[in-house]
Enzyme design. Sequence first.
Site, short mmCIF file in Angstrom:
data_model
loop_
_atom_site.label_atom_id
_atom_site.label_comp_id
_atom_site.label_asym_id
_atom_site.label_seq_id
_atom_site.Cartn_x
_atom_site.Cartn_y
_atom_site.Cartn_z
N GLU A 52 9.25 -38.41 -77.62
CA GLU A 52 9.15 -39.65 -76.82
C GLU A 52 10.10 -40.65 -77.46
O GLU A 52 9.85 -41.13 -78.56
CB GLU A 52 7.72 -40.20 -76.87
CG GLU A 52 6.68 -39.23 -76.37
CD GLU A 52 6.67 -39.11 -74.87
OE1 GLU A 52 6.11 -38.14 -74.37
OE2 GLU A 52 7.27 -39.98 -74.20
N CYS A 93 8.62 -49.27 -76.16
CA CYS A 93 9.58 -48.33 -75.57
C CYS A 93 9.73 -48.51 -74.07
O CYS A 93 10.79 -48.29 -73.53
CB CYS A 93 9.17 -46.90 -75.90
SG CYS A 93 7.50 -46.53 -75.38
P1 NAD Z 1 12.83 -44.02 -86.00
O1 NAD Z 1 13.35 -42.87 -85.24
O2 NAD Z 1 13.69 -44.67 -86.99
O3 NAD Z 1 11.49 -43.62 -86.80
C1 NAD Z 1 10.36 -43.07 -86.14
C2 NAD Z 1 9.58 -42.25 -87.13
O4 NAD Z 1 10.35 -41.11 -87.50
C3 NAD Z 1 9.23 -42.97 -88.43
O5 NAD Z 1 7.91 -42.60 -88.80
C4 NAD Z 1 10.26 -42.40 -89.42
O6 NAD Z 1 9.82 -42.46 -90.76
C5 NAD Z 1 10.38 -40.97 -88.92
N1 NAD Z 1 11.62 -40.25 -89.27
C6 NAD Z 1 12.84 -40.75 -89.61
N2 NAD Z 1 13.72 -39.75 -89.82
C7 NAD Z 1 13.05 -38.59 -89.58
C8 NAD Z 1 13.42 -37.20 -89.60
N3 NAD Z 1 14.67 -36.80 -89.90
N4 NAD Z 1 12.48 -36.29 -89.29
C9 NAD Z 1 11.23 -36.66 -88.93
N5 NAD Z 1 10.83 -37.95 -88.92
C10 NAD Z 1 11.73 -38.91 -89.22
O7 NAD Z 1 12.34 -45.04 -84.89
P2 NAD Z 1 11.78 -46.51 -85.10
O8 NAD Z 1 12.93 -47.43 -85.20
O9 NAD Z 1 10.76 -46.53 -86.15
O10 NAD Z 1 11.00 -46.74 -83.71
C11 NAD Z 1 11.58 -47.40 -82.66
C12 NAD Z 1 12.10 -46.41 -81.63
O11 NAD Z 1 10.99 -45.66 -81.12
C13 NAD Z 1 12.72 -47.08 -80.44
O12 NAD Z 1 13.90 -46.42 -80.08
C14 NAD Z 1 11.68 -46.91 -79.34
O13 NAD Z 1 12.18 -46.93 -78.05
C15 NAD Z 1 11.08 -45.60 -79.70
N6 NAD Z 1 9.74 -45.49 -79.11
C16 NAD Z 1 9.55 -44.60 -78.08
C17 NAD Z 1 8.29 -44.51 -77.48
C18 NAD Z 1 8.04 -43.56 -76.32
O14 NAD Z 1 6.88 -43.29 -76.04
N7 NAD Z 1 9.07 -43.08 -75.66
C19 NAD Z 1 7.25 -45.30 -77.93
C20 NAD Z 1 7.50 -46.19 -78.97
C21 NAD Z 1 8.75 -46.26 -79.57
#
Ligand code: NAD
Length: 549
Positions: free
Chosen positions: A282, A316
Amino acid sequence: MSSSSSTPSNPAGPGDDAALDGLLDPENPAATYVLEPEVVAPLVARLVTSSTSGTHRSVLPFTGAPLASFPTSSPADVEHAVERARTAQRSWARVPVAERARVLRDFGALVLAEQSDGLDLVQMESGKSRRSAFEEVADLAIVTRHYAVRGPRYLADRRVPGMLPVLTGTRVHRRPVGVVGVVAPWNYPLTLAFAEAVPALLAGNAVVLKPDPQTTLTALWGAELLERAGLPADLLLVVAGGGDVGAALTDHVDHIAFTGSTATGRKVAARAGERLIGATLELGGKNPLYVAADAHVPSAARAAVRACFGSSGQLCVSIERLVLHEAVADAFLDEFVPLVRAMRLGAGLDYSADMGSLTSQAQLDRVVEHVDDALARGARVLAGGVHRADIGPFFYAPTVLDDVPHDARCAREETFGPVVSVVRVASDEEAVRVMNDTELGLNASVWTRDAARGRRIAAQVEAGTVNVNDGYSAAWGSVGAPMGGFKASGLGRRHGREGIEALTEAQTVSVQRGANQGLSLDTLYELGGELPSRVLTTALDVMRRLRLP
Ligand code: NAD
C-alpha cells in the site's frame, strides 16, 4: 497517561501570528507533555530485542523535545521473533475461527473503551490533531467488527464444480500462510499497524509487526490490548527499528504486508520476489478531487477541507490536487479558501484544533521544498504557505496554491503534507485526463449532483478507490470492499474478501468418486487406442451444450 496544558490553537491564515497562550512553557517546552516512565516501561518490555540491539529516541512533534527511548531489534532478534511466532501459529491455526473472531471483536471493544490512552499516544508520536487521531480508533473498530462478523464466511470452505459432474467433488480451502510480517509507517500508527494484522490473525496466521521507530509505542499499546482481548502469547510480536529491521523481516516471514512510500515498496517487492513470498503493498498517492460543473459547491468546499488537511495532509488517500470545472472554480475557491484560512492549528491533547503538526523535520523540509519550488516557478499562494514555528517546530499552515505549473514538484510528486494545488478544466474529459496524469493511482474524489455522472467519471479514473461526493472516507470506511492502488500506488488489496484472501494460501482438494469401483479416467484410458478420446470428446461436447460451468 500524560500531562497537558490549556487549549492550544491558532488561526491558520497567512501572516496571522497571534500569541499562543498556555500551550508551551517557553522556559521548558519539553515539560508540556510527558510520557511517564511507568507508561513507557511496560510497553517497551513487549519488544523483541536483545542486549546487542541499538537504541532509538523518539521526538514529541508538538515541541521537538525527546519523547521516549527504547532498544531496537537486531536482525537476529527479528529471526528469533519469527521463529517464536511460527511455533505459536501452529496451535492458533487449530483454534476454531469463531474463537479467533471473538478475540478480535473484544480487541475492537477495548480500543473503543480505552481510546483516551490510545489517542494520547497517537497524538504524541505523530503530532496530529485529536480528531485525526480518532479516525484511527474508528477505523480499527470498523475493521475488527467487519472481520469478526464476515471473516469466518470469507474463510469458509467453498465447493466448486468438479472436473467430472457427480464423480469429482472439489473444494477450495483457505489455509493460513504462517507468519505475516507487517511493516507500517508513522502517519497512521494505529490503523496501519493493525489493519492487516486483524485479518491475518483471523485467518490463523501469526504476525510480526515492525512499526516506524517514531510510532512504536502506539503499536505496542495495540499489542497490549490484543493480549488483554485473549490473544495467546507470541501471536503478535513487535520488533523495533528502521529500514534494516523491515528488510530483515521481509527475509524471514511467509507474507509481507507493507505500507509506506513507493520507493521503499519497490525494494520490498523485489526482495519478496526473490523469496517467492506474497507481498501486499500500500503505497503513495497524488490524489485528485474533481468538482464538476453541476456540483453542490458549498458541500464540496466543506468536505475538501478535511479531505486535503486531515492528519496535516500526511494521509495516503488525502487530496493534493483540486481539479475544478471552470464554471464553478471561482465559486468553489470563494467558499474553500476562507475555510482553510480559518482552520485552527494546535497541539492540544483535546479536540480544539482542526489540524496538528507535521510529524518530523524531514516532513517539514519536504513541504517547504515543494512550496518553494512551486512559488519559484510562478505559483500563487491563496492560503497558508508559511511555516508556523510560533506554534511548534514542525507546524505548517494549510496551504492552497494556484497557477502551479505542470513541471512543479508538487504538481507531480506526493507532497504528503498540507498543500493542495488548483487546476482548472473545461470539461469532464479534460478532468479525467488531468486526474490520470500521474504515475500514482490510489484515491480520487468526484463531486456532482448526478450519481450516474459520478460513476461514469469514476469508470475512467485510474485509482483504486473513487469517492463520489466524499473525499476519502466513504470508500476507505467501506471495509467490505477492496482498498489499494492502481499503477505505482501499490500491489494487492487490503479490506474485504480480497484483503483476507491475500493472507492465505488457496488449497484445492478434489475427491474422485467411484475410482475404487473402476469409474476413473485411468480405467477409460486402459481401453487403449482412440476410443477414450472419442468418449471424452462426446462428454465435453455435452457439457458445453448444457453450459455446465
Ligand atoms: P517509508 O517507505 O520510508 O517507510 C515505511 C516503513 O518501511 C517504515 O516502517 C520503515 O522503517 C520501513 N522500511 C524502510 N526501508 C525498508 C526496507 N528496505 N524494507 C522493509 N521496510 C523498510 O514511508 P514513510 O515515509 O514512513 O511513510 C509515508 C509513505 O507511506 C507515503 O508515501 C504514503 O503515501 C505512504 N502510505 C500509504 C498508505 C496506503 O495505504 N497506500 C497509507 C499510509 C501511508
